[in-house]
Design a protein around this motif. Structure first.
Motif, mmCIF file in Angstrom:
data_model
loop_
_atom_site.group_PDB
_atom_site.id
_atom_site.type_symbol
_atom_site.label_atom_id
_atom_site.label_comp_id
_atom_site.label_asym_id
_atom_site.label_seq_id
_atom_site.Cartn_x
_atom_site.Cartn_y
_atom_site.Cartn_z
ATOM 1 N N VAL A 55 0.987 -1.109 -0.130
ATOM 2 C CA VAL A 55 -0.052 -0.104 0.031
ATOM 3 C C VAL A 55 0.820 1.483 0.124
ATOM 4 O O VAL A 55 0.553 1.991 -0.718
ATOM 5 N N LEU A 56 1.999 1.120 0.803
ATOM 6 C CA LEU A 56 2.805 2.384 0.662
ATOM 7 C C LEU A 56 3.565 2.530 -0.434
ATOM 8 O O LEU A 56 3.587 3.740 -0.956
ATOM 9 N N ILE A 57 4.048 1.507 -0.868
ATOM 10 C CA ILE A 57 4.648 1.577 -2.286
ATOM 11 C C ILE A 57 3.835 2.162 -3.217
ATOM 12 O O ILE A 57 4.162 3.044 -4.408
ATOM 13 N N GLY A 58 2.595 1.652 -3.229
ATOM 14 C CA GLY A 58 1.529 2.153 -4.242
ATOM 15 C C GLY A 58 1.103 3.637 -4.088
ATOM 16 O O GLY A 58 1.237 4.540 -5.010
ATOM 17 N N ILE A 59 1.225 4.154 -2.786
ATOM 18 C CA ILE A 59 1.059 5.639 -2.641
ATOM 19 C C ILE A 59 2.139 6.174 -3.198
ATOM 20 O O ILE A 59 1.978 7.514 -3.882
ATOM 21 N N VAL A 60 3.443 5.817 -2.896
ATOM 22 C CA VAL A 60 4.579 6.472 -3.461
ATOM 23 C C VAL A 60 4.586 6.590 -5.207
ATOM 24 O O VAL A 60 4.732 7.511 -5.615
ATOM 25 N N SER A 125 7.095 10.913 0.403
ATOM 26 C CA SER A 125 7.607 9.666 -0.035
ATOM 27 C C SER A 125 8.811 9.009 0.287
ATOM 28 O O SER A 125 8.817 7.733 0.717
ATOM 29 N N VAL A 126 9.747 9.862 0.741
ATOM 30 C CA VAL A 126 10.711 9.214 1.632
ATOM 31 C C VAL A 126 10.516 8.541 2.908
ATOM 32 O O VAL A 126 10.887 7.360 3.471
ATOM 33 N N VAL A 127 9.612 9.266 3.443
ATOM 34 C CA VAL A 127 8.960 8.791 4.822
ATOM 35 C C VAL A 127 8.109 7.373 4.880
ATOM 36 O O VAL A 127 8.351 6.379 5.461
ATOM 37 N N LEU A 128 7.458 7.415 3.594
ATOM 38 C CA LEU A 128 6.764 6.170 3.281
ATOM 39 C C LEU A 128 7.427 5.188 2.879
ATOM 40 O O LEU A 128 7.140 3.846 3.172
ATOM 41 N N LEU A 129 8.694 5.460 2.164
ATOM 42 C CA LEU A 129 9.547 4.478 1.726
ATOM 43 C C LEU A 129 10.391 3.653 2.869
ATOM 44 O O LEU A 129 10.841 2.557 2.601
ATOM 45 N N THR A 130 10.590 4.369 3.859
ATOM 46 C CA THR A 130 11.650 4.015 4.845
ATOM 47 C C THR A 130 11.227 2.784 5.311
ATOM 48 O O THR A 130 12.140 1.835 5.707
ATOM 49 N N ALA A 133 12.257 0.109 3.019
ATOM 50 C CA ALA A 133 13.763 0.029 3.044
ATOM 51 C C ALA A 133 14.340 -0.825 4.098
ATOM 52 O O ALA A 133 15.103 -1.711 3.876
ATOM 53 N N LEU A 134 13.873 -0.544 5.457
ATOM 54 C CA LEU A 134 14.384 -1.304 6.491
ATOM 55 C C LEU A 134 13.981 -2.661 6.403
ATOM 56 O O LEU A 134 14.828 -3.570 6.718
ATOM 57 N N TRP A 135 12.495 -3.088 5.937
ATOM 58 C CA TRP A 135 12.149 -4.419 6.065
ATOM 59 C C TRP A 135 13.130 -5.167 5.054
ATOM 60 O O TRP A 135 13.543 -6.294 5.150
ATOM 61 N N VAL A 136 13.240 -4.397 3.804
ATOM 62 C CA VAL A 136 14.271 -5.174 2.746
ATOM 63 C C VAL A 136 15.514 -5.218 3.195
ATOM 64 O O VAL A 136 16.260 -6.423 2.872
ATOM 65 N N ALA A 137 16.083 -4.388 3.898
ATOM 66 C CA ALA A 137 17.412 -4.499 4.527
ATOM 67 C C ALA A 137 17.604 -5.782 5.447
ATOM 68 O O ALA A 137 18.499 -6.698 5.477
ATOM 69 N N PHE A 138 16.411 -5.964 6.274
ATOM 70 C CA PHE A 138 16.131 -7.149 7.065
ATOM 71 C C PHE A 138 16.084 -8.358 6.449
ATOM 72 O O PHE A 138 16.828 -9.455 6.464
ATOM 73 N N ALA A 139 15.214 -8.217 5.456
ATOM 74 C CA ALA A 139 14.952 -9.332 4.502
ATOM 75 C C ALA A 139 16.484 -9.864 3.646
ATOM 76 O O ALA A 139 16.744 -10.924 3.503
ATOM 77 N N THR A 140 17.187 -8.677 3.268
ATOM 78 C CA THR A 140 18.621 -9.092 2.726
ATOM 79 C C THR A 140 19.413 -9.818 3.669
ATOM 80 O O THR A 140 20.101 -10.922 3.104
ATOM 81 N N LEU A 141 19.445 -9.335 4.886
ATOM 82 C CA LEU A 141 20.164 -10.135 5.870
ATOM 83 C C LEU A 141 19.850 -11.482 6.259
ATOM 84 O O LEU A 141 20.554 -12.557 6.110
ATOM 85 N N LEU A 142 18.491 -11.620 6.205
ATOM 86 C CA LEU A 142 17.915 -12.862 6.224
ATOM 87 C C LEU A 142 18.249 -13.995 5.045
ATOM 88 O O LEU A 142 18.652 -15.099 5.239
ATOM 89 N N ASN A 143 18.119 -13.337 4.161
ATOM 90 C CA ASN A 143 18.479 -14.215 2.616
ATOM 91 C C ASN A 143 19.855 -14.514 2.667
ATOM 92 O O ASN A 143 20.273 -15.647 2.566
ATOM 93 N N ALA A 144 20.702 -13.477 2.997
ATOM 94 C CA ALA A 144 22.147 -13.898 3.083
ATOM 95 C C ALA A 144 22.687 -14.755 4.088
ATOM 96 O O ALA A 144 23.415 -15.829 3.962
ATOM 97 N N THR A 145 21.996 -14.925 5.196
ATOM 98 C CA THR A 145 22.214 -16.064 6.367
ATOM 99 C C THR A 145 21.722 -17.185 5.848
ATOM 100 O O THR A 145 22.255 -18.068 6.152
ATOM 101 N N ILE A 146 20.681 -17.367 5.063
ATOM 102 C CA ILE A 146 20.022 -18.532 4.587
ATOM 103 C C ILE A 146 21.163 -19.175 3.551
ATOM 104 O O ILE A 146 21.429 -20.380 3.659
#
Length: 150
Positions: A55-60, A125-130, A133-146
């Protein structure tokens, strides 16, 4: 009234796209057998988190279109969405955490680029994307760990 329809279009396109990608690329038994880190969230967390983020991505996306029309910012928006939609097939359908890691790194870079492109003209939009970005950074760490664990 036209503005409402543009917001609705971008939000529905993003949420529906995410839903289709999620349904057509289920984790399955292969994913269940992978070793995962202790910080791997439970499965029930992903759908609500991604719905809110979509939803946030769509708004942006709507804001980029309404404020600047077709151009660099909207192009970046579509690029990040493309990488976003590519991750699940890379990880689950190809069963390749390594390829998915490459995709998610490009996704994170594209989100940050979109935030940088929006920072002077559209701080909201920067606020809405934050959170995204944080979730994808976490997901990147999760993916790398896997990748590391398997």
């Amino acid at each position: 009234m036209k503005t409402i329809w543009i917001y609705a279009f971008f939000i529905l396109m993003t949420v529906a796209g995410g839903l289709v990608i999620g349904i057509s690329n289920p984790p399955g038994e292969w994913y269940q057998a992978l070793q995962k880190p202790f910080f791997n969230p439970p499965a029930y967390v992903f759908a609500p988190v991604w719905t809110i983020l979509y939803v946030l991505i769509g708004i942006v996306g709507a804001r980029a279109y309404l404020q600047r029309g077709p151009g660099d910012t909207l192009n970046l928006w579509f690029v990040q969405l493309g990488f976003n939609f590519l991750w699940s097939p890379a990880f689950f359908r190809l069963q390749s955490p390594a390829i998915a890691l490459g995709v998610i790194v490009l996704l994170l870079i594209s989100i940050l680029a979109l935030m940088m492109a929006s920072r002077t003209r559209d701080r909201l939009s920067v606020v809405l994307l934050t959170p995204y970005a944080l979730w994808v950074a976490f997901a990147t760490l999760l993916n790398a760990t896997i990748v590391f664990l398997n």
